[in-house]
Design an enzyme around this catalytic site. Structure first.
Site, short mmCIF file in Angstrom:
data_model
loop_
_atom_site.label_atom_id
_atom_site.label_comp_id
_atom_site.label_asym_id
_atom_site.label_seq_id
_atom_site.Cartn_x
_atom_site.Cartn_y
_atom_site.Cartn_z
N SER A 115 0.85 -1.19 0.00
CA SER A 115 0.00 0.00 0.00
C SER A 115 0.89 1.24 0.00
O SER A 115 1.69 1.43 -0.91
CB SER A 115 -0.97 -0.03 1.19
OG SER A 115 -2.00 0.91 1.02
N GLU A 216 -2.19 -2.06 -8.11
CA GLU A 216 -3.39 -2.33 -7.33
C GLU A 216 -3.83 -1.03 -6.67
O GLU A 216 -3.06 -0.07 -6.60
CB GLU A 216 -3.13 -3.40 -6.26
CG GLU A 216 -2.10 -3.03 -5.21
CD GLU A 216 -2.67 -2.23 -4.04
OE1 GLU A 216 -3.88 -2.35 -3.75
OE2 GLU A 216 -1.89 -1.48 -3.41
N HIS A 283 -5.47 -5.15 -1.61
CA HIS A 283 -5.92 -5.00 -0.23
C HIS A 283 -6.91 -6.09 0.15
O HIS A 283 -8.11 -5.87 0.31
CB HIS A 283 -6.56 -3.62 -0.06
CG HIS A 283 -5.59 -2.49 -0.02
ND1 HIS A 283 -4.83 -2.12 -1.12
CD2 HIS A 283 -5.25 -1.64 0.98
CE1 HIS A 283 -4.07 -1.09 -0.79
NE2 HIS A 283 -4.30 -0.78 0.47
#
Length: 308
Positions: A115, A216, A283
């Protein structure tokens, strides 16, 4: 200036001392720190909490200097064999100028997270050549769903000619789709799309020539993802990549997820390099661990990604 040569860190083994850091945001629940330490200890690691691990400065886990201090101290400590980010959130990009990249180069060891930690992965690769690991943060690592891939990529000896990161099978056939067929070899570069874009135009942006770009994101609406692809195109990135792996782009609204899926498919077709969508990156609990900067082969025809 020539790019540094690629370096693989040593493998982790049970009993190793793992440094726990917070390069971005603090945990929403302070007890998550103790829960994480207990789980990783039960798995067989010894844990060294960063000196500033429990600091909090609004939406940041302490000041920029404190967060960078913990990263630098963990890399410099010869007893620490690996370093985990507790979580993402926001803030890793703020500490990039404060990182001691010479110390990282001199003390290669696994660095793990995802992330917002995307900023760290790319900066470390650019400045040191060290392969880091894009996968579950410490708060979710070695849990059911990702334990096998964490163990395989981080701990088990790898035969690079046979290490498959993912492949299409009956269990994931509905999700893992070929958009553009073809087979390509290149370095795995990428991470969270929003965080990666923050690096463009900075000294920490990677060289995208010939890479397999993996992306992502979470919670972003379709128009923002469209805008991010536009940014990458206008910056010349999409003309340089050799392959594209699109992971999970989740959203809480079902209608928005439909628009996102259409956007991703349209953009992948337009880019035109070998591409799969729905890869197990993102995630969610079952995400895989990817050696960021490692050489890999994407076979979009069969829907596989493996190290080479």
């Amino acid at each position: 200036m020539n790019a540094p040569s690629i370096v693989f860190p040593p493998r982790l083994v049970p009993g190793d001392l793992i440094g726990l850091t917070t390069p971005a945001s603090p945990p929403e629940k302070p007890e998550l720190i103790d829960e994480t330490i207990a789980r990783l200890t039960a798995f067989g690691f010894r844990i060294k909490p960063g000196k500033n691990l429990r600091k909090r400065d609004s939406y940041l886990a302490g000041s920029d200097e404190e967060r960078a201090e913990d990263i630098n101290a963990m890399f410099a400590d010869p007893e620490v064999k690996g370093i985990y980010a507790l979580r993402g959130g926001y803030g890793s990009c703020r500490i990039l100028p404060l990182i001691d990249y010479a110390a990282i180069r001199a003390n290669s060891k696994p660095f793990l997270g995802y992330s917002d930690v995307t900023a760290m992965h790319n900066a470390i690769l650019v400045k040191t050549g060290l392969v880091t690991f894009h996968g579950p943060n410490a708060s979710s690592a070695f849990q059911p769903g990702n334990e096998a891939t964490c163990r395989r990529v981080l701990m088990e000896p790898i035969d690079l000619s046979a290490s498959t990161l993912f492949s299409r099978d009956a269990a994931n056939e509905a999700k893992l789709k070929t958009v553009v067929p073809g087979r390509v070899i290149g370095r795995l570069i990428g991470g969270n799309m929003t965080c990666l874009l923050r690096l463009l135009g900075t000294p920490y942006a990677p060289d995208f020539r010939g890479v397999i770009l993996f992306l992502e994101d979470t919670g972003e609406k379709a128009y923002r993802i469209d805008g991010n692809f536009c940014h990458l195109r206008l910056a010349g990135v999409l003309d340089q990549i050799a392959g594209l792996v699109i992971g999970q782009f989740d959203h809480s609204d079902a209608a928005e997820e439909t628009r996102i899926a259409a956007c991703l498919h349209r953009e992948a077709e337009r880019i035109g390099v070998p591409c799969v969508t729905g890869a197990p990156i993102g995630h969610f609990a079952e995400q895989i661990t990817i050696p960021h900067g490692a050489q890999a082969e994407l076979d979009a025809d069969v829907g596989s990604l493996k190290l080479v």
